[in-house]
Design a protein around this motif. Sequence first.
Motif, PDB file in Angstrom:
ATOM      1  N   UNK A 185       0.823  -1.209   0.000  1.00  0.00           N
ATOM      2  CA  UNK A 185       0.000   0.000   0.000  1.00  0.00           C
ATOM      3  C   UNK A 185       0.857   1.258   0.000  1.00  0.00           C
ATOM      4  N   UNK A 186       1.930   1.241   0.772  1.00  0.00           N
ATOM      5  CA  UNK A 186       2.802   2.420   0.830  1.00  0.00           C
ATOM      6  C   UNK A 186       3.413   2.703  -0.524  1.00  0.00           C
ATOM      7  N   UNK A 187       3.847   1.657  -1.234  1.00  0.00           N
ATOM      8  CA  UNK A 187       4.413   1.852  -2.574  1.00  0.00           C
ATOM      9  C   UNK A 187       3.358   2.371  -3.549  1.00  0.00           C
ATOM     10  N   UNK A 188       2.112   1.970  -3.342  1.00  0.00           N
ATOM     11  CA  UNK A 188       1.025   2.420  -4.216  1.00  0.00           C
ATOM     12  C   UNK A 188       0.456   3.770  -3.783  1.00  0.00           C
ATOM     13  N   UNK A 189       0.892   4.255  -2.620  1.00  0.00           N
ATOM     14  CA  UNK A 189       0.413   5.515  -2.044  1.00  0.00           C
ATOM     15  C   UNK A 189      -1.106   5.466  -1.853  1.00  0.00           C
ATOM     16  N   UNK A 190      -1.557   4.379  -1.231  1.00  0.00           N
ATOM     17  CA  UNK A 190      -2.966   4.225  -0.878  1.00  0.00           C
ATOM     18  C   UNK A 190      -3.042   3.758   0.569  1.00  0.00           C
ATOM     19  N   UNK A 191      -4.182   3.962   1.251  1.00  0.00           N
ATOM     20  CA  UNK A 191      -4.315   3.447   2.613  1.00  0.00           C
ATOM     21  C   UNK A 191      -4.255   1.925   2.615  1.00  0.00           C
ATOM     22  N   UNK A 192      -3.634   1.313   3.625  1.00  0.00           N
ATOM     23  CA  UNK A 192      -3.600  -0.151   3.700  1.00  0.00           C
ATOM     24  C   UNK A 192      -4.990  -0.771   3.764  1.00  0.00           C
ATOM     25  N   UNK A 193      -5.943  -0.028   4.335  1.00  0.00           N
ATOM     26  CA  UNK A 193      -7.313  -0.542   4.382  1.00  0.00           C
ATOM     27  C   UNK A 193      -8.262   0.636   4.499  1.00  0.00           C
ATOM     28  N   UNK A 194      -9.273   0.647   3.651  1.00  0.00           N
ATOM     29  CA  UNK A 194     -10.296   1.684   3.723  1.00  0.00           C
ATOM     30  C   UNK A 194     -11.488   1.186   4.520  1.00  0.00           C
ATOM     31  N   UNK A 195     -12.140   2.099   5.196  1.00  0.00           N
ATOM     32  CA  UNK A 195     -13.390   1.780   5.865  1.00  0.00           C
ATOM     33  C   UNK A 195     -14.547   2.259   5.006  1.00  0.00           C
ATOM     34  N   UNK A 196     -15.745   1.835   5.370  1.00  0.00           N
ATOM     35  CA  UNK A 196     -16.919   2.252   4.627  1.00  0.00           C
ATOM     36  C   UNK A 196     -17.233   1.291   3.503  1.00  0.00           C
ATOM     37  N   UNK A 197     -18.286   1.584   2.764  1.00  0.00           N
ATOM     38  CA  UNK A 197     -18.708   0.712   1.684  1.00  0.00           C
ATOM     39  C   UNK A 197     -19.032   1.493   0.432  1.00  0.00           C
ATOM     40  N   UNK A 198     -19.679   0.811  -0.516  1.00  0.00           N
ATOM     41  CA  UNK A 198     -19.998   1.451  -1.786  1.00  0.00           C
ATOM     42  C   UNK A 198     -21.124   2.468  -1.671  1.00  0.00           C
ATOM     43  N   UNK A 199     -21.954   2.338  -0.653  1.00  0.00           N
ATOM     44  CA  UNK A 199     -23.145   3.168  -0.582  1.00  0.00           C
ATOM     45  C   UNK A 199     -22.811   4.654  -0.654  1.00  0.00           C
ATOM     46  N   UNK A 200     -21.633   5.008  -0.161  1.00  0.00           N
ATOM     47  CA  UNK A 200     -21.242   6.416  -0.150  1.00  0.00           C
ATOM     48  C   UNK A 200     -21.055   6.964  -1.561  1.00  0.00           C
ATOM     49  N   UNK A 201     -20.906   6.076  -2.554  1.00  0.00           N
ATOM     50  CA  UNK A 201     -20.642   6.524  -3.915  1.00  0.00           C
ATOM     51  C   UNK A 201     -21.861   6.446  -4.822  1.00  0.00           C
ATOM     52  N   UNK A 202     -22.957   5.860  -4.355  1.00  0.00           N
ATOM     53  CA  UNK A 202     -24.097   5.612  -5.227  1.00  0.00           C
ATOM     54  C   UNK A 202     -24.847   6.910  -5.514  1.00  0.00           C
ATOM     55  N   UNK A 203     -24.917   7.276  -6.776  1.00  0.00           N
ATOM     56  CA  UNK A 203     -25.697   8.425  -7.234  1.00  0.00           C
ATOM     57  C   UNK A 203     -25.304   9.750  -6.586  1.00  0.00           C
ATOM     58  N   UNK A 204     -24.159   9.802  -5.937  1.00  0.00           N
ATOM     59  CA  UNK A 204     -23.720  11.053  -5.320  1.00  0.00           C
ATOM     60  C   UNK A 204     -22.261  11.278  -5.648  1.00  0.00           C
ATOM     61  N   UNK A 205     -21.910  11.482  -6.912  1.00  0.00           N
ATOM     62  CA  UNK A 205     -20.521  11.696  -7.256  1.00  0.00           C
ATOM     63  C   UNK A 205     -19.973  12.946  -6.594  1.00  0.00           C
ATOM     64  N   UNK A 206     -18.739  12.870  -6.181  1.00  0.00           N
ATOM     65  CA  UNK A 206     -18.113  14.010  -5.525  1.00  0.00           C
ATOM     66  C   UNK A 206     -17.804  15.091  -6.543  1.00  0.00           C
ATOM     67  N   UNK A 207     -17.958  16.364  -6.166  1.00  0.00           N
ATOM     68  CA  UNK A 207     -17.551  17.416  -7.079  1.00  0.00           C
ATOM     69  C   UNK A 207     -16.044  17.404  -7.240  1.00  0.00           C
ATOM     70  N   UNK A 208     -15.558  17.825  -8.410  1.00  0.00           N
ATOM     71  CA  UNK A 208     -14.115  17.851  -8.586  1.00  0.00           C
ATOM     72  C   UNK A 208     -13.461  18.821  -7.616  1.00  0.00           C
ATOM     73  N   UNK A 209     -12.313  18.440  -7.111  1.00  0.00           N
ATOM     74  CA  UNK A 209     -11.573  19.303  -6.194  1.00  0.00           C
ATOM     75  C   UNK A 209     -10.164  19.468  -6.713  1.00  0.00           C
ATOM     76  N   UNK A 210      -9.582  20.591  -6.359  1.00  0.00           N
ATOM     77  CA  UNK A 210      -8.251  20.899  -6.882  1.00  0.00           C
ATOM     78  C   UNK A 210      -7.165  20.199  -6.099  1.00  0.00           C
ATOM     79  N   UNK A 211      -7.460  19.802  -4.862  1.00  0.00           N
ATOM     80  CA  UNK A 211      -6.431  19.160  -4.048  1.00  0.00           C
ATOM     81  C   UNK A 211      -6.951  17.834  -3.529  1.00  0.00           C
ATOM     82  N   UNK A 212      -6.184  17.199  -2.670  1.00  0.00           N
ATOM     83  CA  UNK A 212      -6.554  15.895  -2.142  1.00  0.00           C
ATOM     84  C   UNK A 212      -5.976  15.756  -0.754  1.00  0.00           C
ATOM     85  N   UNK A 213      -6.545  14.846   0.012  1.00  0.00           N
ATOM     86  CA  UNK A 213      -6.032  14.589   1.360  1.00  0.00           C
ATOM     87  C   UNK A 213      -4.910  13.558   1.368  1.00  0.00           C
ATOM     88  N   UNK A 214      -4.522  13.060   0.187  1.00  0.00           N
ATOM     89  CA  UNK A 214      -3.501  12.010   0.146  1.00  0.00           C
ATOM     90  C   UNK A 214      -2.225  12.383   0.902  1.00  0.00           C
TER      91      UNK A 214
END
Length: 330
Positions: A185-214
Amino acid sequence: MLRSVAVVALPHVAAFELATACEVFGIDRSETGGPTFDFRVCGPSPGVVMPTKGGFSIVVDHGLDATRDADLVIMPAYSMPPARVPHDVLDALRDAHARGAWILSICSGAFALGEAGLLDGRRCTTHWMHAAALAARFPAATVDPDVLYVEDGRIITGAGTAAGIDACLHLVRRELGAAAATNVARRMVVPPQRDGGQAQYVDTPLPPVADTLAPLLGWMLEHLDEDLGVPALAARALMSERTFARRFRAETGATPAAWVARQRVGRAQELLERTDVPVDEVARRSGFGTAALLRHHFARTLGTTPLAYRRRFGCASGAPPDLEQDEQAS
């Protein structure tokens, strides 16, 4: 032990999902202490130019015989609505499962597992857009559209696109331990494990943002033993606490507190696997502070105790004497 991996690519294979398998299992990470796998991309027509869903074509070098001794066979997404899968591919999936190999699907790859009869009587998932179709086509399966991945027996089904990363890292963690999964995960620059499920993404796409919390997430992983409360994190991110909490949940699928707790459990797993330090020190280094709080989160997240986990996965010379006493006090 997970050593060999075969990915089955069908015509119109999804480029990202195929690349996910290649990224997690196809890279030699030995120079950073990570795992290395015997990795092969195979298909029913080796040597033939094959279109992908990404607007380019590929040539697969290996035939389906590459699945015969693989510890893991991966079925990435392919054409949607899914075309009928060739019989020799279905036979390869059935044979791999019958001899005890892991089978992992990403997104619409679950339809191939369903055709092979491997989802009958099992919980499974796929991309939320395809969950109803999967359930209708394979009524003997129990489709959960709200999760990122499902493990049932030795079959893992991942939801859409990036959830394939979660599913693959879950299997690395399951077979090789938290340290190996964190390394990948560190080499891929992603969290080792995400919490939550798909429901957060259904029919509610996030608006584009200029930055990220990565960048902040990366910093948090390096400072898990420090104050990671919302006020401190919001100040570091130069946001109000309310904006930070909303943005954090949108990008990670979890509250800051839940995300930090899960990453601290992961750090504790690494320490229990790779060191002999007492549980009090594991709790301090992982950010929990006390052994009692560590045990609480271990039981809630992993369904076990630090001592039981160390006995199963520990690679060090042995647990220190006071760990046994500390566990018995819980």
